[in-house]
Scaffold this motif. Structure first.
Motif: not given
Length: 720
Positions: A346, A571, A348-349, A352
């Motif tokens: 992904c 991520s 970024d967090d 994700e």
């Protein structure tokens, strides 16, 4: 067909029924009743089933007296689960306790005759006492620092160290809580002084004092050894030196002991646990029987293959680490084939977390119960993003390690109401119609508190309250089925009281959010392993071969929690729009499609590095040119006796930044950077990421996470 099987089982003797349903290896465990026995049991292989059936078979066949057998494990929940299984097998009088609970029971009994006077009060939480100990030394501490000091003191005590011997045995411990080891030893002594002044003992003291009494008082030791003739130890890979010493004293040279464990699930080394006792059991007891349980009944072949492959991919990492790494058990899947584990990268967090929530929503719509789904992460600080994403998706969740089930108001009210109803149920003079079956009684009582057969629409507090009550109803259904028609409401209330004391909560219908460490011993139909990027898995402060190996075992534990569905994700950036510096965990190399288990560096680099490691020149002091001896000296780059060259204001600015970063990330300060690293940075004053990366103790993950911030602090400092 099932009726025919049931009829055949009824014709068997009680002992034969206990053994029925065990596989060949489990049956060997259950029928080996005397002498030392070591059971190496892989994840999902039915170890608890094997040892509880062993105890039941031994009692019913007359080999064991139930009051003279002690089963010990490591958590109150595991002990409660074992007691529940033993009751189902008709041997509820067998004691199953944690090491601490068993030792405390003995200490309470023997204290008056062995020590005299009143037993000191048990200190259940160390934080306030350690904070006071630090204040006595005029040390500034915050909550994170106090937590780290508590962990270090606990490690020292279970390693049987005193404030006087700590310093000589903790040289490889780095800088716990950001303090040097001499300061830690002073805090340790101050903490012991505060406890003495307040007439307190802590949980480690319970074990230490019990060990002391058994060593010094022959009459007490003889009484304990007469009481307990046989021992069973579960999760033996987690035994600390102190617990092993207590076990040895309980045995008193006898060999009636059965231990069960898996070195590949050793994930608590930082607390003092060591798998060496399990691995060296055969050396200590040369006549010991060894049984391996490798048939995995929990997970699909796809999950089992991934778990086996993860451990097999481990490469030689040096003499010390290789000696500590044991040959893993090769699990053999027994379940039908399932879906392949998924791997998702992904941006970024946030994305994700959204992706995971979407996957969970799809599973629930496909019929998977929310309580059979878990999201597992490396640190508790990662949970917030998943809490928000699940809330946005309308999915209920429970945070393991959050509010305890039995502390919830609706659960406390429910138990009070059930207890009141049980008194009338138990009163033979009450007259009237016979009481309905237990499940219906529980439903009738909880209906007055808001329980309905169908859940309320929507979420929020109303749904959470209903889920708590529904968990009690489900538990009543389960126990009525397993314990039979004689299990009444009064028995159910007693069960709840015992579970409350052990924090053995029933299943709540919500997705579980948990750290990998807290997931040990649990399992779900579907598991999402998240945040699998370098710096989080393995964690950034795992900087030795041994700690990297422990991180690999931790991921193995996470993988083996899944029965059918397994999703792994990571991520590339922490925040949306952030720089994509992150890389997938090295542990995924060779596991995810299109990757190799070989090292990421150029071909042959690892071998070349290992060949030349022994010829690496010694680090020299940049001031006097002498060889540097300690790790702290090598990190700073100068002898401890040579004068420091940094500006105090620069060092304090770095410390202040580190404190804020630690608070924000909910990490101990030393896990950001140790004091020695900050001193080195302040002295070298790097002006680029390349120069900063040359400082000992600052690897790629820390450059990615903190590099720009550190350079910004340094650039803001006045020049000499």
């Amino acid at each position: 067909m099932s009726g025919q099987i049931h009829s055949e089982l009824k014709e068997l003797s009680l002992e034969e029924r206990i053994l029925a349903g065990l596989d060949e290896d489990q049956r060997l465990v259950a029928t080996t009743l005397s002498g030392p026995l070591c059971v190496l049991a892989g994840a999902g292989t039915g170890k608890t089933r094997a040892i509880t059936h062993r105890i039941a078979y031994g009692v019913h066949s007359g080999v064991y007296q139930p009051q003279r057998l002690l089963a010990v494990t490591f958590t109150a929940r595991a002990a409660a689960e074992m007691r529940s299984r033993l009751r189902d097998l008709g041997v509820g009088s067998v004691q199953a306790r944690t090491f601490h609970a068993a030792a405390l029971r003995q200490l309470q009994f023997f204290w008056p005759q062995a020590i005299g006077g009143e037993l000191p009060q048990l200190l259940e939480h160390k934080a306030a006492t350690i904070a006071e100990a630090a204040r006595r030394l005029r040390l500034n501490t915050d909550r994170a620092t106090v937590r780290d000091l508590a962990a270090e003191i606990e490690w020292a005590k279970v390693s049987m160290l005193t404030p006087e011997t700590y310093l000589s045995h903790a040289q490889q411990r780095g800088n716990p809580a950001g303090f040097d080891l001499r300061t830690i030893a002073r805090v340790f002594q101050s903490y012991e002084d505060v406890k003495t002044d307040r007439h307190f003992i802590d949980f480690e003291d319970v074990l230490l004092i019990t060990v002391g009494i058994l060593q010094e008082d022959a009459r007490v030791a003889a009484t304990v050894r007469e009481q307990y003739r046989h021992f069973v130890v579960d999760e033996y890979q987690d035994v600390s030196p102190l617990q092993q010493r207590l076990l040895d004293l309980w045995l008193g040279g006898r060999e009636e002991i059965c231990v069960v464990g898996d070195a590949s699930q050793t994930i608590y080394s930082f607390t003092g646990a060591s798998s060496k006792h399990l691995l060296e059991f055969g050396r200590k007891y040369p006549t010991a029987e060894l049984v391996k349980l490798v048939r995995d009944y929990r997970s699909t072949p796809q999950v089992v293959h991934l778990a086996n492959h993860l451990l097999a991919a481990r490469r030689p990492a040096g003499k010390g680490a290789d000696a500590a790494w044991s040959e893993p058990l090769q699990l053999i899947a027994q379940r039908p084939a399932g879906s392949a584990p998924s791997f998702t990268e992904c941006a970024d967090d946030e994305s994700e977390a959204a992706s995971v929530a979407k996957g969970i929503r799809a599973l629930i719509e496909a019929g998977v119960q929310p309580a059979e789904i878990a999201v597992l992460f490396r640190t508790n600080g990662q949970s917030e993003a998943y809490e928000q994403a699940l809330s946005a998706a309308g999915v209920g969740y429970q945070l393991r390690g959050g509010e305890r089930f039995f502390a919830r108001k609706e659960v406390r009210d429910a138990i009070l109401s059930l207890r009141a109803a049980s008194r009338a149920d138990a009163d033979p003079e009450s007259g009237g119609e016979p009481a309905p079956a237990l499940p219906q009684q529980v439903r009738d009582v909880l209906a007055s508190l808001g329980y309905t057969e169908q859940p309320p629409s929507g979420g929020g507090a109303v749904r959470e309250r209903w889920e708590s009550l529904a968990a009690l109803v489900s538990l009543a259904d389960e126990l009525a089925s397993s314990r039979g028609g004689e299990f009444r409401l009064v028995d159910f209330v007693a069960e709840l009281q015992e579970r409350s004391a052990a924090q053995h909560a029933p299943t709540v219908q919500g997705v579980t959010l948990a750290s990998l460490h807290s997931a040990k011993g649990l399992e779900w139909d579907a598991v999402f392993l998240v945040g699998l990027s370098e710096g989080l898995m393995p964690i950034s402060f795992a900087d030795t071969a041994e700690t990297i190996d422990e991180e690999r075992r931790l991921l193995y534990v996470g993988i083996t929690r899944a029965r059918e569905h397994l999703a792994l994700s990571w991520s590339l950036s922490r925040t949306p729009g952030g720089r994509a510096h992150r890389k997938p965990s090295r542990f995924l190399d060779g596991l995810r499609p299109g990757t190799s288990a070989l090292a990421r560096s150029r071909p042959g680099a690892a071998a070349a590095n290992s060949r030349t490691a022994s010829r690496k020149p010694p680090a020299l002091c940049r001031v006097c040119g002498k060889a540097l001896n300690s790790g702290a000296e090598r990190k700073i780059g100068r002898c401890s006796d040579c004068p420091a060259s940094y500006q105090e204001a620069t060092f304090e600015a770095l410390r202040a930044w580190r404190l804020e970063e630690a608070r924000s990330a909910q990490l101990p300060a030393f896990m950001i950077f140790t004091d020695a690293t900050l001193v080195a940075v302040a002295e070298i004053m790097p002006s680029s990421l390349e120069e900063l990366a040359a400082v000992a103790g600052i690897g790629p993950s820390k450059i990615e996470r903190y590099g720009e911030a550190v350079l910004a602090i340094l650039s803001a400092q006045p020049q000499n």
